[in-house]
Design a protein around this motif. Structure first.
Motif, PDB file in Angstrom:
ATOM      1  N   UNK A   9       0.831  -1.198   0.000  1.00 12.50           N
ATOM      2  CA  UNK A   9       0.000   0.000   0.000  1.00 12.50           C
ATOM      3  C   UNK A   9       0.872   1.257   0.000  1.00 12.50           C
ATOM      4  N   UNK A  10       1.907   1.254   0.829  1.00  7.60           N
ATOM      5  CA  UNK A  10       2.810   2.398   0.914  1.00  7.60           C
ATOM      6  C   UNK A  10       3.520   2.621  -0.427  1.00  7.60           C
ATOM      7  N   UNK A  11       3.955   1.534  -1.058  1.00  2.08           N
ATOM      8  CA  UNK A  11       4.650   1.637  -2.336  1.00  2.08           C
ATOM      9  C   UNK A  11       3.734   2.172  -3.430  1.00  2.08           C
ATOM     10  N   UNK A  12       2.473   1.775  -3.388  1.00  2.00           N
ATOM     11  CA  UNK A  12       1.516   2.235  -4.396  1.00  2.00           C
ATOM     12  C   UNK A  12       1.308   3.742  -4.315  1.00  2.00           C
ATOM     13  N   UNK A  13       1.481   4.310  -3.131  1.00  2.35           N
ATOM     14  CA  UNK A  13       1.323   5.752  -2.948  1.00  2.35           C
ATOM     15  C   UNK A  13       2.540   6.522  -3.439  1.00  2.35           C
ATOM     16  N   UNK A  14       3.664   5.837  -3.592  1.00  8.42           N
ATOM     17  CA  UNK A  14       4.895   6.472  -4.045  1.00  8.42           C
ATOM     18  C   UNK A  14       4.973   6.442  -5.562  1.00  8.42           C
ATOM     19  N   UNK A  15       5.931   7.165  -6.133  1.00  5.86           N
ATOM     20  CA  UNK A  15       6.089   7.228  -7.574  1.00  5.86           C
ATOM     21  C   UNK A  15       6.629   5.948  -8.183  1.00  5.86           C
ATOM     22  N   UNK A  16       7.611   5.322  -7.573  1.00  2.00           N
ATOM     23  CA  UNK A  16       8.217   4.115  -8.115  1.00  2.00           C
ATOM     24  C   UNK A  16       7.672   2.898  -7.396  1.00  2.00           C
ATOM     25  N   UNK A  17       7.286   1.902  -8.164  1.00  2.00           N
ATOM     26  CA  UNK A  17       6.783   0.666  -7.583  1.00  2.00           C
ATOM     27  C   UNK A  17       7.677  -0.485  -8.027  1.00  2.00           C
ATOM     28  N   UNK A  18       8.408  -1.114  -7.096  1.00  2.00           N
ATOM     29  CA  UNK A  18       9.261  -2.248  -7.449  1.00  2.00           C
ATOM     30  C   UNK A  18       8.437  -3.371  -8.068  1.00  2.00           C
ATOM     31  N   UNK A  19       9.018  -4.029  -9.043  1.00  2.00           N
ATOM     32  CA  UNK A  19       8.350  -5.122  -9.733  1.00  2.00           C
ATOM     33  C   UNK A  19       9.097  -6.429  -9.519  1.00  2.00           C
ATOM     34  N   UNK A  20       8.356  -7.512  -9.548  1.00  2.00           N
ATOM     35  CA  UNK A  20       8.970  -8.834  -9.508  1.00  2.00           C
ATOM     36  C   UNK A  20       9.388  -9.219 -10.922  1.00  2.00           C
ATOM     37  N   UNK A  21      10.506  -9.894 -11.057  1.00  2.00           N
ATOM     38  CA  UNK A  21      10.976 -10.381 -12.350  1.00  2.00           C
ATOM     39  C   UNK A  21      10.089 -11.547 -12.768  1.00  2.00           C
ATOM     40  N   UNK A  22       9.137 -11.254 -13.653  1.00  2.00           N
ATOM     41  CA  UNK A  22       8.219 -12.266 -14.170  1.00  2.00           C
ATOM     42  C   UNK A  22       8.083 -12.093 -15.672  1.00  2.00           C
ATOM     43  N   UNK A  23       7.574 -13.120 -16.313  1.00  2.00           N
ATOM     44  CA  UNK A  23       7.321 -13.058 -17.749  1.00  2.00           C
ATOM     45  C   UNK A  23       6.375 -11.914 -18.078  1.00  2.00           C
ATOM     46  N   UNK A  24       5.334 -11.780 -17.285  1.00  2.00           N
ATOM     47  CA  UNK A  24       4.321 -10.749 -17.537  1.00  2.00           C
ATOM     48  C   UNK A  24       4.901  -9.350 -17.439  1.00  2.00           C
ATOM     49  N   UNK A  25       5.712  -9.103 -16.424  1.00  2.35           N
ATOM     50  CA  UNK A  25       6.302  -7.769 -16.253  1.00  2.35           C
ATOM     51  C   UNK A  25       7.307  -7.453 -17.355  1.00  2.35           C
ATOM     52  N   UNK A  26       8.113  -8.435 -17.743  1.00  2.00           N
ATOM     53  CA  UNK A  26       9.075  -8.215 -18.819  1.00  2.00           C
ATOM     54  C   UNK A  26       8.340  -7.925 -20.118  1.00  2.00           C
ATOM     55  N   UNK A  27       7.346  -8.737 -20.433  1.00  2.00           N
ATOM     56  CA  UNK A  27       6.633  -8.547 -21.694  1.00  2.00           C
ATOM     57  C   UNK A  27       5.879  -7.213 -21.722  1.00  2.00           C
ATOM     58  N   UNK A  28       5.301  -6.815 -20.604  1.00  2.00           N
ATOM     59  CA  UNK A  28       4.571  -5.543 -20.553  1.00  2.00           C
ATOM     60  C   UNK A  28       5.512  -4.370 -20.839  1.00  2.00           C
ATOM     61  N   UNK A  29       6.678  -4.363 -20.208  1.00  2.00           N
ATOM     62  CA  UNK A  29       7.631  -3.272 -20.426  1.00  2.00           C
ATOM     63  C   UNK A  29       8.187  -3.326 -21.844  1.00  2.00           C
ATOM     64  N   UNK A  30       8.514  -4.517 -22.316  1.00  2.00           N
ATOM     65  CA  UNK A  30       9.028  -4.684 -23.677  1.00  2.00           C
ATOM     66  C   UNK A  30       8.033  -4.119 -24.692  1.00  2.00           C
ATOM     67  N   UNK A  31       6.785  -4.539 -24.593  1.00  2.00           N
ATOM     68  CA  UNK A  31       5.763  -4.067 -25.541  1.00  2.00           C
ATOM     69  C   UNK A  31       5.524  -2.564 -25.420  1.00  2.00           C
ATOM     70  N   UNK A  32       5.580  -2.052 -24.206  1.00  2.00           N
ATOM     71  CA  UNK A  32       5.376  -0.625 -23.979  1.00  2.00           C
ATOM     72  C   UNK A  32       6.484   0.209 -24.625  1.00  2.00           C
TER      73      UNK A  32
END
Length: 171
Positions: A9-32
């Motif tokens: 919850x605290x992280x969501x209120x901040x500007x940067x949100x750490x991400x877990x290294x997953x297929x979904x996160x990599x593909x989302x950033x790659x496509x973006x």
């Protein structure tokens, strides 16, 4: 509400949100970050991780075009994901292709080469400079150790304490 939920919850209120290294996160950033037909030519950044210059065959040389602005906007997330690779935690300065499948716990974060290649391309641009193109003779890449620091998954039980110690580096 558990400790991890409070941090989420605290992280969501901040500007940067750490991400877990997953297929979904990599593909989302790659496509973006991929360049589109609307991306101005001067705003295109190309990435080649298996270059003929470094001993690979022509058919291995795949080029991806990214939007420079999108890469820069996502650079912290890309660095954070790279920080979860086993080779980053071992501080060797180089990484074999097989090692790119392993997270810092020594567990495969993926078994799919597509996601590994996408992550590598994101880190092998002029805007990110996290890894160099692979060398065919050693089947390894050099890591920009001064730019990539070890990070933890938000699901790691050590994350809350680690984040308290390192959050200033990411905000």
């Amino acid at each position: 509400m558990g400790l991890r939920d409070k941090y989420a919850k605290k992280l969501a209120e901040q500007g940067f949100k750490p991400l877990e290294l997953t297929e979904e996160n990599v593909q989302a950033i790659f496509n973006r970050c991929l360049a589109t037909n609307d991306t101005p030519k001067e705003n295109i950044s190309r990435s080649i991780i298996f270059s003929r210059t470094f001993g690979y065959k022509q058919e291995d040389q795949i080029v991806f075009s990214f939007d420079k602005d999108k890469l820069l906007a996502n650079s912290k997330n890309i660095k954070y994901l790279y920080g979860q690779l086993k080779s980053i935690h071992s501080e060797k300065g180089k990484m074999s292709f097989d090692e790119t499948y392993l997270n810092y716990s020594g567990i495969n974060w993926t078994t799919n080469k597509t996601y590994v290649v996408e992550l590598l391309h994101l880190g092998c641009t002029h805007e990110t400079l996290l890894v160099s193109p692979f060398n065919a003779e050693t089947n390894s890449t050099l890591i920009a150790s001064s730019l990539v620091t070890p990070t933890l998954s938000t699901k790691d039980s050590n994350f809350p304490l680690w984040w308290e110690q390192h959050k200033a580096e990411w905000e």
